[in-house]
Scaffold this active site. Structure first.
Site, mmCIF file in Angstrom:
data_model
loop_
_atom_site.group_PDB
_atom_site.id
_atom_site.type_symbol
_atom_site.label_atom_id
_atom_site.label_comp_id
_atom_site.label_asym_id
_atom_site.label_seq_id
_atom_site.Cartn_x
_atom_site.Cartn_y
_atom_site.Cartn_z
ATOM 1 N N LYS A 19 0.820 -1.225 0.000
ATOM 2 C CA LYS A 19 0.000 0.000 0.000
ATOM 3 C C LYS A 19 0.848 1.267 0.000
ATOM 4 C CE LYS A 19 -2.561 -0.408 3.672
ATOM 5 N NZ LYS A 19 -2.048 -1.702 4.142
ATOM 6 N N ARG A 37 -9.539 2.147 8.849
ATOM 7 C CA ARG A 37 -9.066 0.813 9.203
ATOM 8 C C ARG A 37 -10.090 0.023 10.005
ATOM 9 N NH1 ARG A 37 -3.217 1.296 8.662
ATOM 10 N NH2 ARG A 37 -2.109 -0.556 9.326
ATOM 11 N N ARG A 61 11.695 -1.415 10.893
ATOM 12 C CA ARG A 61 10.486 -0.925 11.570
ATOM 13 C C ARG A 61 10.236 -1.733 12.832
ATOM 14 N NH1 ARG A 61 5.130 0.200 8.010
ATOM 15 N NH2 ARG A 61 4.153 -0.639 9.880
ATOM 16 N N ARG A 77 -0.747 -8.046 13.612
ATOM 17 C CA ARG A 77 -1.297 -7.022 12.711
ATOM 18 C C ARG A 77 -2.192 -7.664 11.650
ATOM 19 N NH1 ARG A 77 4.125 -4.919 11.038
ATOM 20 N NH2 ARG A 77 3.074 -3.817 9.352
HETATM 21 P P1 AMP Z 1 0.883 1.156 8.667
HETATM 22 O O1 AMP Z 1 2.128 1.920 8.359
HETATM 23 O O2 AMP Z 1 -0.298 1.586 7.845
HETATM 24 O O3 AMP Z 1 1.109 -0.331 8.634
HETATM 25 O O4 AMP Z 1 0.486 1.515 10.178
HETATM 26 C C1 AMP Z 1 1.362 1.219 11.250
HETATM 27 C C2 AMP Z 1 0.617 1.256 12.560
HETATM 28 O O5 AMP Z 1 0.076 2.573 12.775
HETATM 29 C C3 AMP Z 1 -0.585 0.330 12.649
HETATM 30 O O6 AMP Z 1 -0.217 -0.991 13.011
HETATM 31 C C4 AMP Z 1 -1.402 1.014 13.745
HETATM 32 O O7 AMP Z 1 -0.850 0.781 15.023
HETATM 33 C C5 AMP Z 1 -1.196 2.482 13.412
HETATM 34 N N1 AMP Z 1 -2.230 2.965 12.479
HETATM 35 C C6 AMP Z 1 -2.056 3.354 11.177
HETATM 36 N N2 AMP Z 1 -3.208 3.741 10.625
HETATM 37 C C7 AMP Z 1 -4.160 3.598 11.584
HETATM 38 C C8 AMP Z 1 -5.570 3.809 11.642
HETATM 39 N N3 AMP Z 1 -6.259 4.228 10.558
HETATM 40 N N4 AMP Z 1 -6.203 3.546 12.813
HETATM 41 C C9 AMP Z 1 -5.547 3.141 13.895
HETATM 42 N N5 AMP Z 1 -4.227 2.883 13.922
HETATM 43 C C10 AMP Z 1 -3.537 3.103 12.781
#
Ligand code: AMP
Length: 195
Positions: free
Chosen positions: A15, A94, A139, A150
């Protein structure tokens, strides 16, 4: 008019990479909630301290925090001509409560969403990709137990988001397996379905 899209798909589906590429192709901004949280964690802000408790475990940051952050961002971007606003949302909404909040924000600023594009990928492939990314990017949430968690959170809370857009006939699915360039081309092509 401009492109206003939500990009969906499991962690590791590509993504982030594809949101940036699509944004470049379409001349709009990619908004990644994960990136905003990581920037705040790095910068040691209050938001970062709060978010870290959740991101480190692979849990969703509470909706109240995430929704306010997205609202601020979109409100700051909208100009005098709301229809000129363009964006690709990467990582938001999400869960279905966030879908409702996004609906409310967009209504308030006077724009409509084109639709949601879901990048699909096999869970085993995404685990492999994420473990590889862990070596490259380091990360904190790319360890195997957190990755598995996740994916569980995705299946339970985020997968239903696709169903909401499907019911509205505003969902397209695109195979995320293949060369980065090919996937971008597929994504661009898929947008034609939004008319
Ligand atoms: P990502 O980079 O999109 O994988 O997001 C990394 C982490 O950020 C996720 O595992 C959540 O802990 C947090 N996060 C990102 N987007 C959201 C969202 N829309 N709602 C809640 N937590 C989020």
């Amino acid at each position: 008019m401009s492109a206003r899209i939500v990009l969906l798909g499991p962690p590791g589906a590509g993504k982030g990479t594809q949101a940036a590429r699509l944004a470049g192709e379409l001349g709009v901004e990619a908004i990644s909630t994960g990136d905003i949280f990581r920037a705040n964690i790095k910068g040691g802000t209050e938001l970062g301290r709060l978010a870290q408790e959740y991101t480190a475990k692979g849990e969703l940051v509470p909706d109240s925090v995430t929704n306010a952050m997205v609202k601020d961002k979109l409100v700051s971007m909208v100009g005098e001509e709301p229809n000129h606003l363009g964006f690709i949302l990467d990582g938001y909404p999400r869960n279905t409560a966030q879908v409702a909040e996004l609906d409310a924000i967009l209504e308030e600023i006077g724009v409509t969403l084109d639709g949601a594009v879901e990048i699909t990928a096999d869970p085993e492939v995404v685990i492999e990709r994420l473990l590889k990314r862990a070596d490259i990017e380091g990360r904190a949430d790319d360890t195997e137990p957190v990755i598995r968690h996740r994916l569980g959170v995705y299946a339970e809370q985020t997968a239903p988001v696709s169903g909401v857009y499907r019911d509205r006939e505003r969902l397209v699915q695109v195979d995320g397996i293949g060369d980065v360039e090919d996937v971008t081309a597929r994504l661009i092509k898929s947008l034609e379905q939004f008319g």
